[in-house]
Motif scaffolding. Sequence first.
Motif, mmCIF file in Angstrom:
data_model
loop_
_atom_site.group_PDB
_atom_site.id
_atom_site.type_symbol
_atom_site.label_atom_id
_atom_site.label_comp_id
_atom_site.label_asym_id
_atom_site.label_seq_id
_atom_site.Cartn_x
_atom_site.Cartn_y
_atom_site.Cartn_z
ATOM 1 N N PHE A 67 -83.240 -98.938 36.667
ATOM 2 C CA PHE A 67 -82.276 -98.827 36.435
ATOM 3 C C PHE A 67 -81.329 -98.417 37.560
ATOM 4 N N GLY A 68 -81.934 -98.362 38.518
ATOM 5 C CA GLY A 68 -81.702 -98.596 40.051
ATOM 6 C C GLY A 68 -81.103 -96.791 40.323
ATOM 7 N N PHE A 69 -80.360 -96.740 40.903
ATOM 8 C CA PHE A 69 -79.869 -96.038 41.549
ATOM 9 C C PHE A 69 -78.675 -95.587 41.040
ATOM 10 N N ASP A 70 -78.008 -96.620 40.621
ATOM 11 C CA ASP A 70 -76.693 -96.528 40.027
ATOM 12 C C ASP A 70 -76.691 -96.250 38.141
ATOM 13 N N HIS A 71 -76.080 -94.561 38.469
ATOM 14 C CA HIS A 71 -76.151 -93.671 36.742
ATOM 15 C C HIS A 71 -74.801 -93.334 36.151
ATOM 16 N N PRO A 72 -74.307 -94.311 35.227
ATOM 17 C CA PRO A 72 -72.838 -93.765 34.952
ATOM 18 C C PRO A 72 -72.897 -93.104 33.906
ATOM 19 N N MET A 73 -73.416 -92.359 33.600
ATOM 20 C CA MET A 73 -73.544 -91.084 32.757
ATOM 21 C C MET A 73 -73.334 -89.832 33.688
ATOM 22 N N GLY A 74 -73.468 -90.411 34.969
ATOM 23 C CA GLY A 74 -73.713 -88.843 36.159
ATOM 24 C C GLY A 74 -74.905 -87.645 35.762
ATOM 25 N N GLY A 75 -75.592 -88.334 35.595
ATOM 26 C CA GLY A 75 -77.177 -88.106 35.296
ATOM 27 C C GLY A 75 -77.886 -89.127 35.351
ATOM 28 N N LEU A 76 -79.550 -88.166 35.939
ATOM 29 C CA LEU A 76 -80.666 -89.072 35.777
ATOM 30 C C LEU A 76 -80.828 -90.200 34.788
ATOM 31 N N THR A 77 -81.292 -90.863 34.962
ATOM 32 C CA THR A 77 -81.740 -92.077 32.761
ATOM 33 C C THR A 77 -83.423 -91.942 33.031
ATOM 34 N N ILE A 78 -83.681 -91.256 31.906
ATOM 35 C CA ILE A 78 -85.265 -91.527 32.558
ATOM 36 C C ILE A 78 -85.515 -92.312 30.836
ATOM 37 N N PRO A 79 -86.644 -93.761 31.308
ATOM 38 C CA PRO A 79 -86.976 -94.507 31.073
ATOM 39 C C PRO A 79 -87.938 -93.788 30.269
ATOM 40 N N CYS A 80 -88.250 -93.204 28.233
ATOM 41 C CA CYS A 80 -88.575 -92.644 27.939
ATOM 42 C C CYS A 80 -88.176 -92.316 26.526
ATOM 43 N N THR A 81 -89.157 -92.306 25.245
ATOM 44 C CA THR A 81 -88.645 -91.737 24.114
ATOM 45 C C THR A 81 -88.142 -90.112 24.723
ATOM 46 N N GLU A 82 -87.754 -89.833 23.630
ATOM 47 C CA GLU A 82 -87.177 -88.115 23.305
ATOM 48 C C GLU A 82 -88.375 -87.837 23.177
ATOM 49 N N GLU A 83 -89.380 -88.031 22.697
ATOM 50 C CA GLU A 83 -90.301 -87.147 21.997
ATOM 51 C C GLU A 83 -91.661 -87.065 23.263
ATOM 52 N N ALA A 84 -91.511 -88.091 24.154
ATOM 53 C CA ALA A 84 -92.376 -88.780 25.392
ATOM 54 C C ALA A 84 -92.327 -86.830 26.377
ATOM 55 N N PHE A 85 -90.400 -87.244 26.284
ATOM 56 C CA PHE A 85 -90.079 -86.194 27.228
ATOM 57 C C PHE A 85 -89.967 -84.538 27.244
ATOM 58 N N ILE A 86 -90.290 -84.705 25.956
ATOM 59 C CA ILE A 86 -90.030 -83.349 25.027
ATOM 60 C C ILE A 86 -92.172 -82.928 25.745
ATOM 61 N N ASN A 87 -92.898 -83.955 24.908
ATOM 62 C CA ASN A 87 -93.861 -83.632 25.102
ATOM 63 C C ASN A 87 -94.262 -82.724 26.780
ATOM 64 N N LEU A 88 -93.503 -83.560 27.665
ATOM 65 C CA LEU A 88 -93.883 -83.829 28.834
ATOM 66 C C LEU A 88 -93.274 -82.563 29.923
ATOM 67 N N SER A 89 -92.359 -82.240 29.548
ATOM 68 C CA SER A 89 -91.171 -80.151 29.234
ATOM 69 C C SER A 89 -92.367 -79.296 28.845
ATOM 70 N N CYS A 90 -93.381 -79.326 27.688
ATOM 71 C CA CYS A 90 -94.021 -78.789 27.356
ATOM 72 C C CYS A 90 -94.843 -78.445 28.307
ATOM 73 N N TYR A 91 -95.321 -79.001 28.445
ATOM 74 C CA TYR A 91 -96.542 -78.888 28.841
ATOM 75 C C TYR A 91 -96.620 -79.163 30.724
ATOM 76 N N LEU A 92 -95.119 -79.188 31.353
ATOM 77 C CA LEU A 92 -94.220 -78.977 32.900
ATOM 78 C C LEU A 92 -94.526 -77.020 32.701
ATOM 79 N N ASN A 93 -94.320 -76.816 31.164
ATOM 80 C CA ASN A 93 -93.500 -75.122 31.302
ATOM 81 C C ASN A 93 -94.555 -74.508 30.704
ATOM 82 N N SER A 94 -95.837 -74.881 30.489
ATOM 83 C CA SER A 94 -96.749 -74.379 30.730
ATOM 84 C C SER A 94 -97.183 -73.628 31.785
ATOM 85 N N PRO A 95 -98.455 -72.730 31.454
ATOM 86 C CA PRO A 95 -99.127 -71.325 32.391
ATOM 87 C C PRO A 95 -99.947 -72.270 32.890
#
Length: 95
Positions: A67-95
Motif C-alpha cells: 500500500f505504500g505510505f498513503d493510507h486514505p482511511m486515516g490508519g494503517l492498512t494491514i494486508p492480511c485476513t481479519e482472523e490472522a490479525f486476531i490470532n497475532l494480536s492474541c499471541y502478542l497479548n499473551s504473557p
Amino acid sequence: MGFHLPGIVNAKQILQRAHVGAESKNVPKGYFSVYVGEIQKKRFVVPISYLKNPAFQTLLSQAEEEFGFDHPMGGLTIPCTEEAFINLSCYLNSP
C-alpha cells in the motif's frame, strides 16, 4: 556511539504518515489504529508496544510494499485476513 534499529525507525515513519485524519482523534495515547481485512476492512486499535515485535514488523513491511505510505482511511492498512490479525494480536497479548 549509537546504534540503529531499522525496523523500529521504519515503523515510526509509517505511523507518522498513517496518523493523519479524523480517525486518529479517537485513538487513546499509546495506541494506533490499523485496518485489516481482505474485502471489508475492519478497524482495530492496538498498543504501540506491538511495534517491537518482529512478527508485527513483518506485517508493517508487507503493508509498505502493498500500500505504500498513503493510507486514505486515516490508519494503517494491514494486508492480511481479519482472523490472522486476531490470532497475532492474541499471541502478542499473551504473557
